[in-house]
Design a protein around this motif. Structure first.
Motif: not given
Length: 178
Positions: A19-39
């Motif tokens: 239809g009028d909808m699209t799904v595309t793959a995205r490469d966002l670069g590096q993905l890094t989870v930050l487990g916060v010690f001191d916000p």
């Protein structure tokens, strides 16, 4: 000996146009989870190194190619650049780039498609650009972020084909009613 070949999470399953909808793959670069010690200290370090602040719950911050998404209690996801070493003083840093698949859903029926798959209200009145959340997407754990043009959908890499299958079904159902 078998010859290994690098492959993107979605292989040849995307792009998908219905239809009028699209799904595309995205490469966002590096993905890094930050487990916060001191916000507070982490926010200062993020702003100094990448120009983004630690996001409030259900929000994201962005500047240029760097984006920081709320990813759960005391967690954020730095998207784009490799994390500056100074961040390690204020958070545990875990590179998850290879473990996730990212797709972008766009088009006038995108909200209706996601209404069939997610148990949360993603309509524009309730979920504005820049907002992000973690939610089941059908049976898959996912991170969903509204952009100015649609939705970024992040699932575990092992769920990439299932995401495409579920999006295809929902898109076909939405398109058949238009």
């Amino acid at each position: 000996m078998a010859e290994l070949k690098a492959q993107t999470p979605f292989g040849d399953l995307l792009p998908l146009h219905i239809g009028d909808m699209t799904v595309t793959a995205r490469d966002l670069g590096q993905l890094t989870v930050l487990g916060v010690f001191d916000p507070a200290a982490l926010t200062k370090a993020l702003e100094a190194a990448h120009g983004v602040a630690m996001p409030e719950p259900l929000q994201s911050t962005a500047k240029g190619d760097a984006r920081c998404l709320w990813f759960g209690r005391d967690e954020a996801l730095l998207v784009g650049p490799a994390p500056d070493e100074a961040l390690a003083k204020h958070a545990a840093l875990v590179d998850i780039s290879d473990g996730w698949a990212v797709a972008e859903l766009q088009g006038p029926g995108a909200e209706d498609v996601l209404a069939r798959l997610a148990p949360v209200d993603l309509r524009a009145a309730a979920f504005k650009p820049g907002q992000t959340l973690r939610s089941p997407l059908r049976d898959m754990p996912a991170a969903i972020t509204r952009t100015d043009t649609g939705f970024l959908l992040m699932v575990y890499r092992s769920m990439a084909a299932t995401l495409v299958q579920e999006l295809r079904r929902a898109m076909e159902a939405v398109a058949s009613r238009r």
